[in-house]
Design a protein around this motif. Sequence first.
Motif, PDB file in Angstrom:
ATOM      1  N   ALA A  28      -8.147  -2.351  11.251  1.00 13.43           N
ATOM      2  CA  ALA A  28      -7.300  -1.898  12.361  1.00 13.43           C
ATOM      3  C   ALA A  28      -7.831  -0.622  12.991  1.00 13.43           C
ATOM      4  CB  ALA A  28      -5.861  -1.686  11.870  1.00 13.43           C
ATOM      5  N   MET A  54      -1.963  -6.424   6.179  1.00 16.20           N
ATOM      6  CA  MET A  54      -2.858  -5.939   7.239  1.00 16.20           C
ATOM      7  C   MET A  54      -4.066  -5.249   6.621  1.00 16.20           C
ATOM      8  SD  MET A  54      -2.128  -3.020  10.134  1.00 16.20           S
ATOM      9  CE  MET A  54      -0.644  -3.817  10.732  1.00 16.20           C
ATOM     10  N   ASP A  79      -2.842  -2.349  16.384  1.00 12.58           N
ATOM     11  CA  ASP A  79      -2.410  -2.541  14.990  1.00 12.58           C
ATOM     12  C   ASP A  79      -2.581  -1.265  14.188  1.00 12.58           C
ATOM     13  OD1 ASP A  79      -1.835  -5.376  15.292  1.00 12.58           O
ATOM     14  OD2 ASP A  79      -4.006  -5.657  15.412  1.00 12.58           O
TER      15      ASP A  79
END
Length: 265
Positions: A6, A1, A88
């Motif tokens: 995010a 990620m 997220d």
Amino acid sequence: MDYLSALKSLRLVAIPRLAAGGRWRVEAMRAYSEACLLWFTKGQGRITIAGVTRGYTAHNAIFIPPGVMHGFEVGPQVFGTAVFFGRDCPVPLPKEPQHLRIRETFAAQELNVTLDAILREMSADTPAHDRATLAHLGLLGVWLERQIARAAPEQQKPDAAKRLVARYTALLEREFRSGMGVADFANSLGVTPTHLTRCCKLACGRPASALLHDRLIFEARRLLSETDLPVNLIAGSLGFTSAAYFTRAFQHQTGKSPTAFRRAG
């Protein structure tokens, strides 16, 4: 990620602004697709989370995980900050709702300083401000974890009625568009409609049908104010058998027809 990407969905909003489009936006039952922290610094009222109603006052921190139905009163004297973590969020967050009554002055000050730092870094254009935001957000996660651990000895486990109502509101949030009635929900939960309503009244002072109608009408108001969908399509998307039935239910709940509500907005 990509943690820094995010962070783009992270938002801090003054609690009074949440009701800028009408108090129904905060008071009606609904859920977010992201985690939320409500930090009240002034005022008091009632908040319902997963079908259980409690009072809140200044220096209450309330964490609401994604998908958990809730609504709260926000009068003219209520102030504070809502943190929306985004879908997220890279920081570990609690899995269950938390209502933390912060009694120690230093703990409240610590949270205020952390929120101020997050907001400052989010709006800055200085080098590494994204990484600084992430670091302060991590400290917010640590603060929550420590306050939850500190409150654990005082927390009461929910009784059977509250556990049932939490299951009902979770199912309701998933299926409120289906056209199911209270009897259908009760059957899915393995209880009678009478027992489900009794438990809802014990947990939040409202019958099961009121929670269902509140959730439906919130969604109807949201669609009427934020989209151009025709009334009959909104009615069908929410499980109403006809536009006329939807109009009667909407007017009973709000005092306005769907068309009048849309026009006023």
